[in-house]
Motif scaffolding. Structure first.
Motif, short mmCIF file in Angstrom:
data_model
loop_
_atom_site.label_atom_id
_atom_site.label_comp_id
_atom_site.label_asym_id
_atom_site.label_seq_id
_atom_site.Cartn_x
_atom_site.Cartn_y
_atom_site.Cartn_z
N MET A 42 14.86 33.35 67.97
CA MET A 42 15.30 32.14 68.66
C MET A 42 16.30 32.51 69.75
SD MET A 42 16.15 29.77 65.30
CE MET A 42 16.32 28.21 66.14
N LYS A 43 16.42 31.63 70.73
CA LYS A 43 17.48 31.74 71.72
C LYS A 43 18.74 31.13 71.09
CE LYS A 43 14.95 32.78 75.51
NZ LYS A 43 14.95 34.18 75.79
N LEU A 44 19.91 31.53 71.56
CA LEU A 44 21.16 30.99 71.03
C LEU A 44 21.22 29.47 71.20
CD1 LEU A 44 23.88 31.51 69.67
CD2 LEU A 44 24.85 31.94 71.95
N ALA A 45 20.76 28.96 72.32
CA ALA A 45 20.76 27.52 72.55
C ALA A 45 19.88 26.80 71.52
CB ALA A 45 20.30 27.20 73.97
N GLN A 46 18.74 27.39 71.17
CA GLN A 46 17.85 26.81 70.16
C GLN A 46 18.53 26.81 68.80
OE1 GLN A 46 14.63 29.63 70.87
NE2 GLN A 46 13.27 27.92 71.36
N LEU A 47 19.20 27.91 68.48
CA LEU A 47 19.91 28.00 67.21
C LEU A 47 20.97 26.91 67.12
CD1 LEU A 47 20.68 29.44 64.53
CD2 LEU A 47 22.28 30.80 65.91
N GLY A 128 20.20 29.61 57.23
CA GLY A 128 21.59 29.77 56.83
C GLY A 128 22.28 30.87 57.61
N VAL A 129 23.59 30.96 57.41
CA VAL A 129 24.42 31.93 58.10
C VAL A 129 25.17 32.76 57.07
CG1 VAL A 129 26.28 32.24 59.79
CG2 VAL A 129 24.75 30.27 59.98
N VAL A 130 25.03 34.09 57.16
CA VAL A 130 25.73 35.01 56.27
C VAL A 130 26.32 36.15 57.07
CG1 VAL A 130 24.30 34.46 54.24
CG2 VAL A 130 23.62 36.31 55.77
N ASN A 131 27.10 36.99 56.41
CA ASN A 131 27.67 38.16 57.05
C ASN A 131 26.79 39.38 56.77
OD1 ASN A 131 29.31 40.07 58.22
ND2 ASN A 131 31.01 39.78 56.85
N HIS A 132 26.46 39.58 55.51
CA HIS A 132 25.65 40.73 55.10
C HIS A 132 24.41 40.25 54.35
CE1 HIS A 132 28.85 43.45 56.23
NE2 HIS A 132 29.71 42.75 55.51
N PRO A 133 23.29 40.08 55.05
CA PRO A 133 22.09 39.60 54.35
C PRO A 133 21.50 40.66 53.44
CG PRO A 133 21.55 40.19 56.60
CD PRO A 133 23.05 40.34 56.45
N SER A 134 20.91 40.23 52.34
CA SER A 134 20.22 41.16 51.46
C SER A 134 18.89 41.54 52.11
CB SER A 134 20.00 40.54 50.08
OG SER A 134 19.12 39.45 50.18
N ALA A 135 18.32 42.64 51.67
CA ALA A 135 17.08 43.15 52.26
C ALA A 135 15.91 42.20 52.05
CB ALA A 135 16.77 44.52 51.68
N SER A 136 16.00 41.34 51.06
CA SER A 136 14.87 40.45 50.74
C SER A 136 14.79 39.21 51.63
CB SER A 136 14.95 40.02 49.27
OG SER A 136 16.12 39.27 49.05
N ASN A 137 15.81 38.96 52.43
CA ASN A 137 15.82 37.76 53.28
C ASN A 137 15.24 38.01 54.65
OD1 ASN A 137 16.94 35.62 51.70
ND2 ASN A 137 18.88 36.73 51.75
N LYS A 138 14.63 36.96 55.20
CA LYS A 138 14.09 36.99 56.55
C LYS A 138 15.25 36.79 57.52
CE LYS A 138 11.14 34.17 59.56
NZ LYS A 138 10.24 33.00 59.57
N VAL A 139 15.48 37.78 58.37
CA VAL A 139 16.54 37.69 59.37
C VAL A 139 15.93 37.18 60.67
CG1 VAL A 139 18.19 39.02 60.76
CG2 VAL A 139 17.91 39.53 58.33
N ILE A 140 16.58 36.19 61.26
CA ILE A 140 16.14 35.62 62.53
C ILE A 140 16.89 36.32 63.66
CG2 ILE A 140 15.96 33.51 63.92
CD1 ILE A 140 14.32 33.43 61.34
N LEU A 141 16.15 36.87 64.60
CA LEU A 141 16.78 37.49 65.76
C LEU A 141 17.23 36.39 66.72
CD1 LEU A 141 14.28 40.41 66.53
CD2 LEU A 141 16.40 40.50 65.21
N ILE A 142 18.46 36.51 67.20
CA ILE A 142 19.01 35.57 68.16
C ILE A 142 19.21 36.30 69.46
CG2 ILE A 142 20.88 33.94 68.68
CD1 ILE A 142 19.15 33.22 66.16
N ASP A 143 18.47 35.89 70.48
CA ASP A 143 18.46 36.58 71.77
C ASP A 143 18.20 38.08 71.59
OD1 ASP A 143 18.91 34.22 73.19
OD2 ASP A 143 21.10 34.46 73.13
N GLY A 144 17.31 38.41 70.65
CA GLY A 144 16.92 39.79 70.42
C GLY A 144 17.87 40.59 69.54
N GLN A 145 18.95 39.97 69.06
CA GLN A 145 19.96 40.66 68.25
C GLN A 145 19.90 40.21 66.80
OE1 GLN A 145 22.04 43.03 69.71
NE2 GLN A 145 20.75 42.67 71.51
N LYS A 146 20.23 41.11 65.86
CA LYS A 146 20.24 40.76 64.45
C LYS A 146 21.48 40.01 64.03
CE LYS A 146 17.12 44.09 62.42
NZ LYS A 146 16.91 45.02 61.32
N SER A 147 22.54 40.10 64.83
CA SER A 147 23.78 39.39 64.47
C SER A 147 24.46 38.84 65.71
CB SER A 147 24.72 40.30 63.68
OG SER A 147 25.09 41.41 64.47
N LEU A 148 25.31 37.85 65.47
CA LEU A 148 26.07 37.22 66.55
C LEU A 148 27.44 37.85 66.64
CD1 LEU A 148 25.28 33.50 65.72
CD2 LEU A 148 24.18 34.91 67.42
#
Length: 148
Positions: A42-47, A128-148
């Motif tokens: 997603m783009k940051l604006a979409q998020l 949802g928003v976390v600091n350290h996601p577990s390996a089993s969760n789907k991470v959404i890339l925001i503007d191509g990045q794994k974290s904000l």
């Protein structure tokens, strides 16, 4: 009638989360989502639009379900600042207003990342928003990045 009880309960929960100020440390935030609903990127604006309750459904029609850590946590405070551009108190008031106006369902609030992650993994359309996601969760890339 059941809807009114649920709404009243959610409003009560939101009002309980008003907190004392917490000093936030700058930490990275990672967006996780259930496999059903959210796109992989997603783009940051979409998020921001999604997290503010402006977007109620994912492109596949699945209902958006927001999961946040309580504003009394450091991650919750950072989420308020980085995603919502609000203080924790302003965020609580924002959601109270949306819920009272019937424009959106209240987010689901959690005290621990593990509880939030479990909820997201079991709830279609959840994000949802976390600091350290577990390996089993789907991470959404925001503007191509794994974290904000």
């Amino acid at each position: 009638m059941k809807y009114l009880y649920r709404l009243a309960f959610n409003v009560l929960l939101l009002s309980i989360y008003v907190h004392l100020p917490v000093k936030a440390q700058d930490m990275s935030l990672t967006i996780i989502a259930n496999n059903k609903g959210a796109p992989p990127e997603m783009k940051l604006a979409q998020l921001k639009s999604t997290m503010k309750g402006e977007k109620l459904r994912w492109p596949d029609g699945t209902k958006v379900v927001i999961a946040l850590l309580k504003s009394t946590t450091l991650i919750g405070t950072n989420t308020s600042k980085k995603i919502y551009n609000m203080s924790s108190n302003e965020l609580n008031k924002y959601w109270l207003a949306l819920v009272f106006q019937g424009k959106a369902d209240a987010p689901n609030f959690f005290t621990s990342e593990s509880d939030l992650e479990e909820f997201v993994s079991q709830t279609a359309g959840a994000i949802g928003v976390v600091n350290h996601p577990s390996a089993s969760n789907k991470v959404i890339l925001i503007d191509g990045q794994k974290s904000l």
